[in-house]
Write an enzyme that holds these catalytic residues in place. Structure first.
Site, PDB file in Angstrom:
ATOM      1  N   ASP A  10       0.871  -1.180   0.000  1.00 33.88           N
ATOM      2  CA  ASP A  10       0.000   0.000   0.000  1.00 33.88           C
ATOM      3  C   ASP A  10       0.905   1.225   0.000  1.00 33.88           C
ATOM      4  OD1 ASP A  10      -2.533   1.387   0.134  1.00 33.88           O
ATOM      5  OD2 ASP A  10      -2.059   1.869   2.207  1.00 33.88           O
ATOM      6  N   SER A  11       0.320   2.387  -0.242  1.00 31.72           N
ATOM      7  CA  SER A  11       1.115   3.612  -0.222  1.00 31.72           C
ATOM      8  C   SER A  11       1.433   4.060   1.201  1.00 31.72           C
ATOM      9  CB  SER A  11       0.375   4.735  -0.953  1.00 31.72           C
ATOM     10  OG  SER A  11      -0.845   5.034  -0.294  1.00 31.72           O
ATOM     11  N   TYR A  42      -1.338   7.389  -3.509  1.00 33.47           N
ATOM     12  CA  TYR A  42      -1.552   6.874  -4.854  1.00 33.47           C
ATOM     13  C   TYR A  42      -2.727   7.556  -5.560  1.00 33.47           C
ATOM     14  CZ  TYR A  42       1.556   2.798  -4.131  1.00 33.47           C
ATOM     15  OH  TYR A  42       2.627   1.969  -3.924  1.00 33.47           O
ATOM     16  N   GLY A  43      -3.706   8.012  -4.788  1.00 32.06           N
ATOM     17  CA  GLY A  43      -4.956   8.513  -5.350  1.00 32.06           C
ATOM     18  C   GLY A  43      -4.832   9.558  -6.444  1.00 32.06           C
ATOM     19  N   CYS A  74      -4.756  -1.977  -1.627  1.00 30.88           N
ATOM     20  CA  CYS A  74      -5.113  -0.606  -1.983  1.00 30.88           C
ATOM     21  C   CYS A  74      -6.075  -0.673  -3.155  1.00 30.88           C
ATOM     22  CB  CYS A  74      -3.853   0.179  -2.357  1.00 30.88           C
ATOM     23  SG  CYS A  74      -4.181   1.801  -3.076  1.00 30.88           S
ATOM     24  N   ASN A  75      -7.261  -0.097  -2.994  1.00 31.27           N
ATOM     25  CA  ASN A  75      -8.250  -0.118  -4.072  1.00 31.27           C
ATOM     26  C   ASN A  75      -7.751   0.621  -5.309  1.00 31.27           C
ATOM     27  OD1 ASN A  75     -11.076  -1.188  -2.882  1.00 31.27           O
ATOM     28  ND2 ASN A  75      -9.983  -0.082  -1.289  1.00 31.27           N
ATOM     29  N   THR A  76      -7.117   1.770  -5.093  1.00 29.09           N
ATOM     30  CA  THR A  76      -6.616   2.564  -6.211  1.00 29.09           C
ATOM     31  C   THR A  76      -5.590   1.786  -7.022  1.00 29.09           C
ATOM     32  OG1 THR A  76      -6.980   4.632  -5.010  1.00 29.09           O
ATOM     33  CG2 THR A  76      -5.421   4.697  -6.834  1.00 29.09           C
ATOM     34  N   CYS A 184     -11.649   2.766   0.048  1.00 28.61           N
ATOM     35  CA  CYS A 184     -10.214   2.989   0.222  1.00 28.61           C
ATOM     36  C   CYS A 184      -9.802   2.267   1.496  1.00 28.61           C
ATOM     37  CB  CYS A 184      -9.903   4.480   0.325  1.00 28.61           C
ATOM     38  SG  CYS A 184      -8.172   4.844   0.740  1.00 28.61           S
ATOM     39  N   THR A 185      -8.708   1.528   1.435  1.00 31.34           N
ATOM     40  CA  THR A 185      -8.308   0.728   2.593  1.00 31.34           C
ATOM     41  C   THR A 185      -8.025   1.587   3.822  1.00 31.34           C
ATOM     42  OG1 THR A 185      -6.008   0.732   1.802  1.00 31.34           O
ATOM     43  CG2 THR A 185      -7.385  -1.134   1.174  1.00 31.34           C
ATOM     44  N   HIS A 186      -7.581   2.818   3.622  1.00 32.65           N
ATOM     45  CA  HIS A 186      -7.315   3.702   4.763  1.00 32.65           C
ATOM     46  C   HIS A 186      -8.560   3.915   5.623  1.00 32.65           C
ATOM     47  CE1 HIS A 186      -3.545   4.750   2.736  1.00 32.65           C
ATOM     48  NE2 HIS A 186      -3.176   5.368   3.833  1.00 32.65           N
TER      49      HIS A 186
END
Length: 259
Positions: A10-11, A42-43, A74-76, A184-186
């Protein structure tokens, strides 16, 4: 037996809930978590730039870490790059995270599903294909919420968290959506607050359990040939840096989760 690690990318800290869910269910597996702070977030990145970043990063990690499965936590990253990664590295099993739009659409009563995600995820046409065409997707990009979770969550009071979440609940309420997808995973770090504020108004959906099941499916294929030796319990963390300054929030968050 295969004691190579399962790699989560992930970022930042967003993929930790997925990583921890997997560890809880599979305590004997080695895990390597990479927070790509050099390219956080990343978004806002262009799709082609994100694909290039992840192909380069994956190539390096395959050499240095040699993972048996790579999870794009990460979805993005998943929506933008997983097809390209599978094409570039055909012998590597990839697991992606995508917004749980399908189950949300099935549970939707008024035909409008709210999706809270990054700008990149909201804009990607593949997101819209995750739901039945009869269901309208009302997407809200929330880059400031990603920043809040990544940089301010640990020092925020519960009241600050609730107020932050309530802002988005109000947006979806005004749009008359009756289900909300945390895309979004966050945002899973605020899952409890979202459920609390949405109670009686919205159903909240995430993809947490489904990702662990998918990883386990791959581990158990071919008579469990990818499963690790049960006598081994090891967790590894790698963090990249931005401007040579270590980002300390990741370490604090992992310690809270017992890593």
């Amino acid at each position: 037996m295969d004691n190579r690690p399962v790699l989560f990318i992930d970022s930042g800290i967003g993929g930790i809930p997925y990583c921890m869910e997997f560890i809880r269910e599979n305590p004997h597996e080695n895990v390597f978590y990479l927070a790509d702070h050099e390219n956080f977030p990343y978004g806002p990145l262009k799709k082609e730039d994100l694909i290039s970043i992840l192909i380069t990063l994956t190539g390096k990690l395959l050499e240095k870490v040699n993972p048996k499965i790579i999870v794009l936590a990460c979805n993005t990253a998943t929506i933008a790059a997983i097809s390209s990664l599978r094409e570039k590295f055909p012998n590597v099993p990839f697991v992606g995270t995508v917004p749980a739009v399908k189950p949300a659409a099935e549970a939707c009563n008024n035909g409008k599903v709210g999706v809270l995600a990054t700008k990149r995820t909201i804009e990607d046409i593949n997101t819209l294909h995750l739901a039945d065409k009869s269901c309208e997707i009302y997407g809200v990009a929330a880059p400031e919420l990603v920043e809040f979770v990544e940089k301010h969550l640990d020092e925020s009071s519960e009241e600050e968290k609730i107020n932050t979440v309530r802002k988005y609940i109000d947006i979806f309420s005004a749009a008359k959506a009756d289900t909300i997808v945390l895309g979004c995973t966050h945002f899973l770090f605020l899952l409890e607050e979202f459920h609390r504020e949405a109670e009686g108004h919205f159903k909240v959906f995430d993809s947490l359990a489904g990702i662990t099941k998918r990883i386990e499916f791959l581990l158990d294929e071919n008579n469990g040939s990818l499963r690790a030796d049960k006598n081994i319990k090891k967790r590894i963390l790698a963090v990249t840096y931005r401007n040579t300054t270590p980002f300390t929030g990741l370490g604090k968050t992992l310690r809270k989760h017992g890593v």
